[in-house]
Design a protein around this motif. Structure first.
Motif, PDB file in Angstrom:
ATOM      1  N   ARG A  53     -11.517  -6.511  32.514  1.00 51.03           N
ATOM      2  CA  ARG A  53     -11.235  -5.176  31.983  1.00 51.03           C
ATOM      3  C   ARG A  53      -9.746  -4.821  32.000  1.00 51.03           C
ATOM      4  O   ARG A  53      -9.272  -4.090  31.143  1.00 51.03           O
ATOM      5  CB  ARG A  53     -12.025  -4.125  32.750  1.00 51.03           C
ATOM      6  CG  ARG A  53     -13.523  -4.309  32.585  1.00 51.03           C
ATOM      7  CD  ARG A  53     -14.322  -3.178  33.188  1.00 51.03           C
ATOM      8  NE  ARG A  53     -15.735  -3.466  33.177  1.00 51.03           N
ATOM      9  CZ  ARG A  53     -16.528  -3.413  32.111  1.00 51.03           C
ATOM     10  NH1 ARG A  53     -16.024  -3.093  30.953  1.00 51.03           N
ATOM     11  NH2 ARG A  53     -17.812  -3.685  32.198  1.00 51.03           N
ATOM     12  N   THR A  54      -9.014  -5.340  32.988  1.00 53.38           N
ATOM     13  CA  THR A  54      -7.605  -4.951  33.133  1.00 53.38           C
ATOM     14  C   THR A  54      -6.621  -6.091  32.889  1.00 53.38           C
ATOM     15  O   THR A  54      -5.435  -5.833  32.667  1.00 53.38           O
ATOM     16  CB  THR A  54      -7.333  -4.415  34.550  1.00 53.38           C
ATOM     17  OG1 THR A  54      -7.484  -5.483  35.496  1.00 53.38           O
ATOM     18  CG2 THR A  54      -8.261  -3.259  34.898  1.00 53.38           C
ATOM     19  N   GLU A  81     -16.835 -15.313  35.809  1.00 54.67           N
ATOM     20  CA  GLU A  81     -17.500 -15.192  37.097  1.00 54.67           C
ATOM     21  C   GLU A  81     -17.188 -13.842  37.723  1.00 54.67           C
ATOM     22  O   GLU A  81     -16.016 -13.474  37.869  1.00 54.67           O
ATOM     23  CB  GLU A  81     -16.993 -16.313  38.008  1.00 54.67           C
ATOM     24  CG  GLU A  81     -17.727 -16.439  39.304  1.00 54.67           C
ATOM     25  CD  GLU A  81     -17.257 -17.655  40.089  1.00 54.67           C
ATOM     26  OE1 GLU A  81     -16.830 -17.459  41.235  1.00 54.67           O
ATOM     27  OE2 GLU A  81     -17.295 -18.770  39.546  1.00 54.67           O
ATOM     28  N   ASP A  82     -18.215 -13.076  38.057  1.00 52.59           N
ATOM     29  CA  ASP A  82     -18.059 -11.791  38.749  1.00 52.59           C
ATOM     30  C   ASP A  82     -17.044 -10.857  38.090  1.00 52.59           C
ATOM     31  O   ASP A  82     -16.159 -10.311  38.750  1.00 52.59           O
ATOM     32  CB  ASP A  82     -17.670 -12.015  40.215  1.00 52.59           C
ATOM     33  CG  ASP A  82     -18.753 -12.746  40.992  1.00 52.59           C
ATOM     34  OD1 ASP A  82     -19.941 -12.523  40.705  1.00 52.59           O
ATOM     35  OD2 ASP A  82     -18.404 -13.547  41.877  1.00 52.59           O
ATOM     36  N   GLY A  83     -17.122 -10.704  36.784  1.00 52.91           N
ATOM     37  CA  GLY A  83     -16.237  -9.783  36.081  1.00 52.91           C
ATOM     38  C   GLY A  83     -14.824 -10.281  35.901  1.00 52.91           C
ATOM     39  O   GLY A  83     -13.917  -9.502  35.631  1.00 52.91           O
ATOM     40  N   ALA A  84     -14.625 -11.585  36.055  1.00 52.27           N
ATOM     41  CA  ALA A  84     -13.292 -12.163  35.905  1.00 52.27           C
ATOM     42  C   ALA A  84     -13.369 -13.458  35.093  1.00 52.27           C
ATOM     43  O   ALA A  84     -14.409 -14.097  35.013  1.00 52.27           O
ATOM     44  CB  ALA A  84     -12.676 -12.457  37.275  1.00 52.27           C
ATOM     45  N   LEU A  85     -12.236 -13.813  34.508  1.00 58.40           N
ATOM     46  CA  LEU A  85     -12.097 -15.088  33.805  1.00 58.40           C
ATOM     47  C   LEU A  85     -11.236 -15.978  34.689  1.00 58.40           C
ATOM     48  O   LEU A  85     -10.108 -15.629  35.028  1.00 58.40           O
ATOM     49  CB  LEU A  85     -11.444 -14.878  32.437  1.00 58.40           C
ATOM     50  CG  LEU A  85     -11.221 -16.095  31.564  1.00 58.40           C
ATOM     51  CD1 LEU A  85     -12.499 -16.907  31.380  1.00 58.40           C
ATOM     52  CD2 LEU A  85     -10.676 -15.676  30.214  1.00 58.40           C
ATOM     53  N   GLU A  86     -11.812 -17.108  35.095  1.00 54.65           N
ATOM     54  CA  GLU A  86     -11.122 -18.000  36.014  1.00 54.65           C
ATOM     55  C   GLU A  86     -10.440 -19.129  35.261  1.00 54.65           C
ATOM     56  O   GLU A  86     -11.054 -19.813  34.455  1.00 54.65           O
ATOM     57  CB  GLU A  86     -12.110 -18.595  37.019  1.00 54.65           C
ATOM     58  CG  GLU A  86     -11.443 -19.493  38.043  1.00 54.65           C
ATOM     59  CD  GLU A  86     -12.414 -19.982  39.087  1.00 54.65           C
ATOM     60  OE1 GLU A  86     -12.343 -19.490  40.222  1.00 54.65           O
ATOM     61  OE2 GLU A  86     -13.246 -20.848  38.763  1.00 54.65           O
ATOM     62  N   CYS A  87      -9.167 -19.322  35.542  1.00 52.45           N
ATOM     63  CA  CYS A  87      -8.401 -20.413  34.940  1.00 52.45           C
ATOM     64  C   CYS A  87      -8.866 -21.734  35.539  1.00 52.45           C
ATOM     65  O   CYS A  87      -8.973 -21.870  36.759  1.00 52.45           O
ATOM     66  CB  CYS A  87      -6.910 -20.203  35.188  1.00 52.45           C
ATOM     67  SG  CYS A  87      -5.887 -21.518  34.497  1.00 52.45           S
ATOM     68  N   ALA A 107     -14.589 -13.307  26.160  1.00 53.90           N
ATOM     69  CA  ALA A 107     -15.446 -13.592  27.304  1.00 53.90           C
ATOM     70  C   ALA A 107     -16.591 -12.583  27.321  1.00 53.90           C
ATOM     71  O   ALA A 107     -16.368 -11.391  27.114  1.00 53.90           O
ATOM     72  CB  ALA A 107     -14.652 -13.501  28.599  1.00 53.90           C
ATOM     73  N   ARG A 108     -17.789 -13.084  27.567  1.00 54.13           N
ATOM     74  CA  ARG A 108     -18.958 -12.196  27.650  1.00 54.13           C
ATOM     75  C   ARG A 108     -19.455 -12.203  29.086  1.00 54.13           C
ATOM     76  O   ARG A 108     -19.793 -13.254  29.633  1.00 54.13           O
ATOM     77  CB  ARG A 108     -20.037 -12.664  26.689  1.00 54.13           C
ATOM     78  CG  ARG A 108     -21.133 -11.648  26.486  1.00 54.13           C
ATOM     79  CD  ARG A 108     -21.957 -11.982  25.276  1.00 54.13           C
ATOM     80  NE  ARG A 108     -23.059 -11.054  25.112  1.00 54.13           N
ATOM     81  CZ  ARG A 108     -24.105 -11.259  24.351  1.00 54.13           C
ATOM     82  NH1 ARG A 108     -24.176 -12.381  23.645  1.00 54.13           N
ATOM     83  NH2 ARG A 108     -25.054 -10.379  24.268  1.00 54.13           N
ATOM     84  N   ASP A 151     -21.452  -7.537  27.953  1.00 56.79           N
ATOM     85  CA  ASP A 151     -20.267  -6.906  27.372  1.00 56.79           C
ATOM     86  C   ASP A 151     -19.240  -7.963  26.983  1.00 56.79           C
ATOM     87  O   ASP A 151     -19.045  -8.946  27.710  1.00 56.79           O
ATOM     88  CB  ASP A 151     -19.631  -5.921  28.353  1.00 56.79           C
ATOM     89  CG  ASP A 151     -20.534  -4.733  28.656  1.00 56.79           C
ATOM     90  OD1 ASP A 151     -21.319  -4.333  27.777  1.00 56.79           O
ATOM     91  OD2 ASP A 151     -20.448  -4.213  29.782  1.00 56.79           O
ATOM     92  N   VAL A 152     -18.572  -7.748  25.855  1.00 56.64           N
ATOM     93  CA  VAL A 152     -17.567  -8.691  25.367  1.00 56.64           C
ATOM     94  C   VAL A 152     -16.179  -8.158  25.687  1.00 56.64           C
ATOM     95  O   VAL A 152     -15.900  -6.969  25.519  1.00 56.64           O
ATOM     96  CB  VAL A 152     -17.713  -8.911  23.843  1.00 56.64           C
ATOM     97  CG1 VAL A 152     -16.636  -9.858  23.324  1.00 56.64           C
ATOM     98  CG2 VAL A 152     -19.103  -9.438  23.506  1.00 56.64           C
ATOM     99  N   HIS A 153     -15.300  -9.058  26.127  1.00 59.93           N
ATOM    100  CA  HIS A 153     -13.924  -8.726  26.489  1.00 59.93           C
ATOM    101  C   HIS A 153     -12.995  -9.676  25.751  1.00 59.93           C
ATOM    102  O   HIS A 153     -13.345 -10.828  25.492  1.00 59.93           O
ATOM    103  CB  HIS A 153     -13.721  -8.867  27.998  1.00 59.93           C
ATOM    104  CG  HIS A 153     -14.717  -8.092  28.797  1.00 59.93           C
ATOM    105  ND1 HIS A 153     -14.523  -6.784  29.153  1.00 59.93           N
ATOM    106  CD2 HIS A 153     -15.936  -8.441  29.278  1.00 59.93           C
ATOM    107  CE1 HIS A 153     -15.573  -6.357  29.836  1.00 59.93           C
ATOM    108  NE2 HIS A 153     -16.446  -7.341  29.927  1.00 59.93           N
TER     109      HIS A 153
END
Length: 111
Positions: free
Chosen positions: A74-75, A58-64, A31-32, A37-39
């Protein structure tokens, strides 16, 4: 230092995009975020066992896509129910010359 396995090219992952890749039999969601930044997260939702790579960043999160659970990029911790268990997050390295994205599968972040 860990061993980073090349998995994709930065050119294949626009900001806000998600890409599912398989590395050594392990499903990974790349996810970018909006900052570029790539995660790398485990590509299976801890609630419904569906691919997170079909979801949205979305907003620093990956939504299912199935039930709307959101996992912190990040976590790996869930920010939104119904998921309550985290997903693994892996260290990422981007080669500044070639744009190759590498993931270290040997060192998952465990929240």
């Amino acid at each position: 230092m860990g061993s980073f396995v090349p998995v994709a090219s930065l050119a294949d992952l626009a900001p806000g995009a998600v890409l599912g890749v398989e590395v050594d039999g392990l499903e990974i969601a790349l996810a970018r975020d909006s900052d570029g930044d790539v995660h790398a997260l485990g590509d299976v939702c801890s609630h419904a066992e569906v691919p997170l790579s079909d979801g949205d960043v979305e907003d620093g999160a990956l939504e299912c896509w199935k039930h709307g659970s959101q996992f912190d990029l990040r976590t790996g911790r869930p920010r939104q129910l119904p998921a309550t268990a985290p997903v693994p997050v892996y260290p990422v390295q981007v080669d500044p010359v070639t744009g190759t994205i590498g993931v270290d599968l040997s060192a998952p972040v465990t929240p």
